[in-house]
Structure formats: C-alpha cells, structure tokens
Design an enzyme around this catalytic site. Structure first.
Site, PDB file in Angstrom:
ATOM      1  N   GLU A   1      40.657  36.110  59.605  1.00  0.00           N
ATOM      2  CA  GLU A   1      39.840  36.913  60.528  1.00  0.00           C
ATOM      3  C   GLU A   1      39.686  36.297  61.917  1.00  0.00           C
ATOM      4  O   GLU A   1      38.592  36.295  62.486  1.00  0.00           O
ATOM      5  CB  GLU A   1      38.464  37.187  59.893  1.00  0.00           C
ATOM      6  CG  GLU A   1      38.578  37.918  58.566  1.00  0.00           C
ATOM      7  CD  GLU A   1      37.242  38.129  57.842  1.00  0.00           C
ATOM      8  OE1 GLU A   1      36.182  37.807  58.411  1.00  0.00           O
ATOM      9  OE2 GLU A   1      37.265  38.619  56.695  1.00  0.00           O
TER      10      GLU A   1
ATOM     11  N   GLU B   1      42.430  41.990  49.635  1.00  0.00           N
ATOM     12  CA  GLU B   1      41.001  42.168  49.309  1.00  0.00           C
ATOM     13  C   GLU B   1      40.688  43.642  49.121  1.00  0.00           C
ATOM     14  O   GLU B   1      39.638  44.131  49.545  1.00  0.00           O
ATOM     15  CB  GLU B   1      40.122  41.581  50.419  1.00  0.00           C
ATOM     16  CG  GLU B   1      40.385  40.116  50.692  1.00  0.00           C
ATOM     17  CD  GLU B   1      39.452  39.505  51.740  1.00  0.00           C
ATOM     18  OE1 GLU B   1      38.411  40.114  52.069  1.00  0.00           O
ATOM     19  OE2 GLU B   1      39.771  38.402  52.220  1.00  0.00           O
TER      20      GLU B   1
ATOM     21  N   ASP C   1      39.464  47.121  48.375  1.00  0.00           N
ATOM     22  CA  ASP C   1      38.430  47.938  47.737  1.00  0.00           C
ATOM     23  C   ASP C   1      38.288  49.198  48.570  1.00  0.00           C
ATOM     24  O   ASP C   1      38.516  49.185  49.774  1.00  0.00           O
ATOM     25  CB  ASP C   1      37.097  47.198  47.505  1.00  0.00           C
ATOM     26  CG  ASP C   1      36.506  46.527  48.732  1.00  0.00           C
ATOM     27  OD1 ASP C   1      36.950  46.809  49.861  1.00  0.00           O
ATOM     28  OD2 ASP C   1      35.574  45.718  48.564  1.00  0.00           O
TER      29      ASP C   1
HETATM   30  O1  G3I Z   1      25.418  31.262  46.343  1.00  0.00           O
HETATM   31  C1  G3I Z   1      24.247  31.674  47.076  1.00  0.00           C
HETATM   32  C2  G3I Z   1      23.048  31.654  46.196  1.00  0.00           C
HETATM   33  O2  G3I Z   1      22.800  30.326  45.824  1.00  0.00           O
HETATM   34  C3  G3I Z   1      21.869  32.238  46.988  1.00  0.00           C
HETATM   35  O3  G3I Z   1      20.751  32.299  46.158  1.00  0.00           O
HETATM   36  C4  G3I Z   1      22.193  33.630  47.477  1.00  0.00           C
HETATM   37  C5  G3I Z   1      21.084  34.205  48.343  1.00  0.00           C
HETATM   38  O4  G3I Z   1      21.597  35.039  49.347  1.00  0.00           O
HETATM   39  O5  G3I Z   1      23.350  33.556  48.278  1.00  0.00           O
HETATM   40  C6  G3I Z   1      24.485  33.093  47.569  1.00  0.00           C
HETATM   41  O6  G3I Z   1      25.573  33.057  48.439  1.00  0.00           O
HETATM   42  C7  G3I Z   1      26.134  34.306  48.751  1.00  0.00           C
HETATM   43  C8  G3I Z   1      27.596  34.277  48.339  1.00  0.00           C
HETATM   44  O7  G3I Z   1      28.230  35.452  48.738  1.00  0.00           O
HETATM   45  C9  G3I Z   1      27.775  34.121  46.838  1.00  0.00           C
HETATM   46  O8  G3I Z   1      27.235  35.218  46.187  1.00  0.00           O
HETATM   47  C10 G3I Z   1      26.014  34.536  50.237  1.00  0.00           C
HETATM   48  O9  G3I Z   1      24.667  34.718  50.587  1.00  0.00           O
HETATM   49  C11 G3I Z   1      26.804  35.750  50.645  1.00  0.00           C
HETATM   50  O10 G3I Z   1      26.836  35.818  52.066  1.00  0.00           O
HETATM   51  C12 G3I Z   1      28.231  35.623  50.141  1.00  0.00           C
HETATM   52  O11 G3I Z   1      28.925  36.807  50.501  1.00  0.00           O
HETATM   53  C13 G3I Z   1      30.318  36.705  50.470  1.00  0.00           C
HETATM   54  C14 G3I Z   1      30.892  37.002  51.837  1.00  0.00           C
HETATM   55  O12 G3I Z   1      32.300  36.989  51.783  1.00  0.00           O
HETATM   56  C15 G3I Z   1      30.434  35.970  52.854  1.00  0.00           C
HETATM   57  O13 G3I Z   1      30.929  36.240  54.110  1.00  0.00           O
HETATM   58  C16 G3I Z   1      30.844  37.719  49.464  1.00  0.00           C
HETATM   59  O14 G3I Z   1      30.446  37.315  48.143  1.00  0.00           O
HETATM   60  C17 G3I Z   1      32.359  37.781  49.528  1.00  0.00           C
HETATM   61  O15 G3I Z   1      32.812  38.881  48.752  1.00  0.00           O
HETATM   62  C18 G3I Z   1      32.798  38.015  50.966  1.00  0.00           C
HETATM   63  O16 G3I Z   1      34.206  38.035  51.004  1.00  0.00           O
HETATM   64  C19 G3I Z   1      34.781  38.283  52.274  1.00  0.00           C
HETATM   65  C20 G3I Z   1      36.081  37.512  52.325  1.00  0.00           C
HETATM   66  O17 G3I Z   1      35.842  36.151  52.059  1.00  0.00           O
HETATM   67  C21 G3I Z   1      36.763  37.673  53.673  1.00  0.00           C
HETATM   68  N1  G3I Z   1      36.931  39.079  54.022  1.00  0.00           N
HETATM   69  C22 G3I Z   1      35.738  39.901  53.905  1.00  0.00           C
HETATM   70  C23 G3I Z   1      35.106  39.759  52.523  1.00  0.00           C
HETATM   71  C24 G3I Z   1      33.923  40.680  52.362  1.00  0.00           C
HETATM   72  O18 G3I Z   1      32.887  40.337  53.246  1.00  0.00           O
END
Ligand code: G3I
Length: 306
Positions: free
Chosen positions: A127, A236, A238
C-alpha cells in the site's frame, strides 16, 4: 474436485485464506481451513508491530503457529507484510534517516531470515501508492518522508538478498481497474523495476470489492501486469454483498484469474463472515456458521471449469 484448493490445483494454482492465530482454537475454523484451502496468509501475525515490537527484539510465536500448521498440511504460505505504513510500532517513526534505513534492512533480514525457504511469496511493500493525485504519487509516510520514494526499491533489493527462494510481491488495494491512475502508477513502477533489474516477481491485487464494483476490465488488468513479466496474485479477496450478486462477482474474479496463465493463485481475506474485518458486511465464502454460500459454489464451479 470438491474443495477450493483441489479445484485450483487442477490448473496449477492455489486457493488460500487469511488466517488469524487467535481463532485457531475454533475447531470448525481450522477444519474448514484444512479441508478447503491449500495456502495461507497470516492476517496480522507477520506485520511489523507483531514481529518487532521493540527495536531489535523479534517475536514469531503467533506467526510460527500458523506457519507450522500450514507446513504440516503442505500448504503454500504468503508472507504479509514487511514494509507498510500501518501496524508500525511507534519506535520506528522516531528514527533518524540513517537509523530508519538500517532498521528497515534489519527487519527484512530477520523476518525473512526466520522463515527462509518456507515462504512462497512475500508482500515486500504494501500500500505505498496514494489514492488520489497524479499517476505515480506515493502516499506520504515515515518511509517517503525520511527515505524518499526509493524506499520501495531498497526494500525489494534487501528482500532478494534475505531469501532468494521467495517470490517478491508489491501488494495494494484499488489497483483492480486497468485504467485507474493508481493502477497505472503501480504498472509504471513494475515496468521500471523490470527495466532496471530491481528484483520483483509479482503484483498482489488485494481486491477488497463489492458486488457491483468488480471493474469490467479486471481480467485485462491482470493480463497487463502479467505482460510485464511478473506473476499476479489476488491476495486479499472479499466481496461485499450476498446472494447471487455476490456469487456473480466472485465468479467473474475467479474466471479473470484462471484466464491468465500468470495469475497463480487467489487468497480470500478470511474464511467465515463472522471473523471478517469488514464488520457488518458478509464478504466471504462461508457464513457465520461455516455453511457454504452461493459465492462458494460459484468459485468452486469456476475453478473446476478452468
Ligand atoms: O490484537 C489486538 C487485541 O489485543 C486488542 O484487544 C484489540 C482491540 O482493538 O485489537 C487487536 O488488534 C487488532 C488486530 O486487527 C487483530 O485483531 C487491531 O486493533 C486491528 O486494527 C487489526 O485490524 C487488521 C487491519 O489489517 C489493521 O490495519 C485486520 O485484522 C486485518 O484484516 C487488516 O488487513 C489489512 C491488510 O493487512 C492489508 N490490506 C487491507 C486489509 C484490511 O484492512
């Protein structure tokens, strides 16, 4: 064939899913992963904040959990991701230019080194292009601000040295439309890298889409990247929506990949709607109870027809 992975394998492709280590205690989740998919991308576990939370101290516990399971099942593994502006620990943004450059190379060496020989393809840079602006505009980040636009090339060169057996990909969203400015920017970069011998092997189209938003030139887009001499992977996928509209969109995306020899595989960004990052939407192939959706059947049929 009766499963996504086996159906994709008939034409030499893989069909993968993003997996979160935190859900691996859900036995239906793991059973569905094992039955249907022959590739995996760790959803968050290989990102910088997970692997190097403080400078020079590396943690691979949750990523290793996914990698060992995948290896025991003979699955392909996509590494995601080495250099991104998100999920970066705060210590990175405080570094001087020269420290940032050595931290970048050190991160790539350690993470790729830990998994050396085990990863099919790495999303080396994720990105980096901006959503608006003229063709070729990069998004402003700690990387561009301190290292300049050359950070992408630096990362790919370091990655090739760290694990010569992994395919090196540039990965982005909103590069699904063949003629969009963002797509053209990535296209020009790949063309330039190939012309100058900067190592790059693949382009990842994230393809976070909606039922109505699959570009009509989606296949042409895959073909134009492939014509530059790189593999293309849908990384990715969906597709928001439900029912036949969603199934049709999934069918078109699948057919677009199988129509292009260098489109080597597809990864959906999760297994079940209940764990999708797109909360409030139902963009995946299995519903919240792991039932196969219409979209599942559309994908399976398209893979079997290839
Ligand atoms: O692990 C912590 C947990 O300890 C905490 O309690 C909780 C509270 O918010 O957060 C948890 O972390 C989260 C993490 O996912 C694991 O679930 C983060 O807040 C959350 O921001 C994170 O989101 C991820 C996101 O990337 C971050 O930018 C999504 O799961 C993941 O699907 C998403 O994937 C991205 C690709 O890497 C790149 N392209 C876009 C795609 C979708 O956004």
């Amino acid at each position: 064939a009766g499963t996504l992975g086996a159906a994709a394998a008939q034409s030499g492709r893989y069909y993968g899913a993003a997996i979160a280590a935190g859900h691996m205690n859900d036995s239906t989740y793991v059973a569905t992963w094992d039955r249907e998919f022959n590739a995996v991308t760790p959803e968050n576990e290989m990102k910088w904040d997970a692997t190097e939370p403080s400078r020079g101290s590396f943690r691979f516990t949750s990523a290793d959990q996914i990698v060992s399971h995948a290896q025991s099942k003979g699955m392909k593994i996509r590494g995601h991701t080495l250099v991104w502006h998100q999920q970066l620990p705060s210590w990175v943004s405080g570094l001087s230019t020269s420290d940032l450059r050595s931290a970048l190379v050190n991160h790539i060496n350690n993470v790729m080194g830990h998994y050396k020989g085990k990863i099919y393809a790495w999303d080396v840079v994720n990105e980096a292009f901006a959503d608006g602006g003229a063709v070729g505009t990069l998004r402003s980040s700690v990387w561009t601000q301190k290292l300049g636009n050359g950070f992408i090339e630096e990362a790919f060169r370091a990655a090739r040295a760290a694990d010569p057996s992994a395919k090196l990909c540039y990965n982005d969203y909103n590069i699904d439309n063949a003629t969009a400015a963002k797509t053209q920017g990535v296209y020009n970069m790949v063309k330039d890298f190939k012309a100058r011998g900067v190592p790059i092997d693949c382009v990842g189209l994230q393809s976070h889409l909606s039922s109505g938003s699959v570009p009509s030139n989606y296949q042409q887009n895959i073909a134009q990247f492939a014509a530059l001499g790189v593999d293309v992977q849908i990384t990715e996928l969906d597709i928001g929506g439900s029912g036949s509209g969603q199934a049709d969109a999934y069918r078109r995306v699948t057919q677009a990949c199988t129509a292009v020899p260098r489109c080597t595989g597809i990864t959906v960004w999760g297994i079940t709607d209940k764990y999708s990052w797109r909360s409030g939407d139902t963009p995946l192939l299995f519903d919240g109870n792991y039932n196969k959706k219409q979209a599942y059947t559309a994908v399976l049929d398209a893979l079997n027809a290839a």
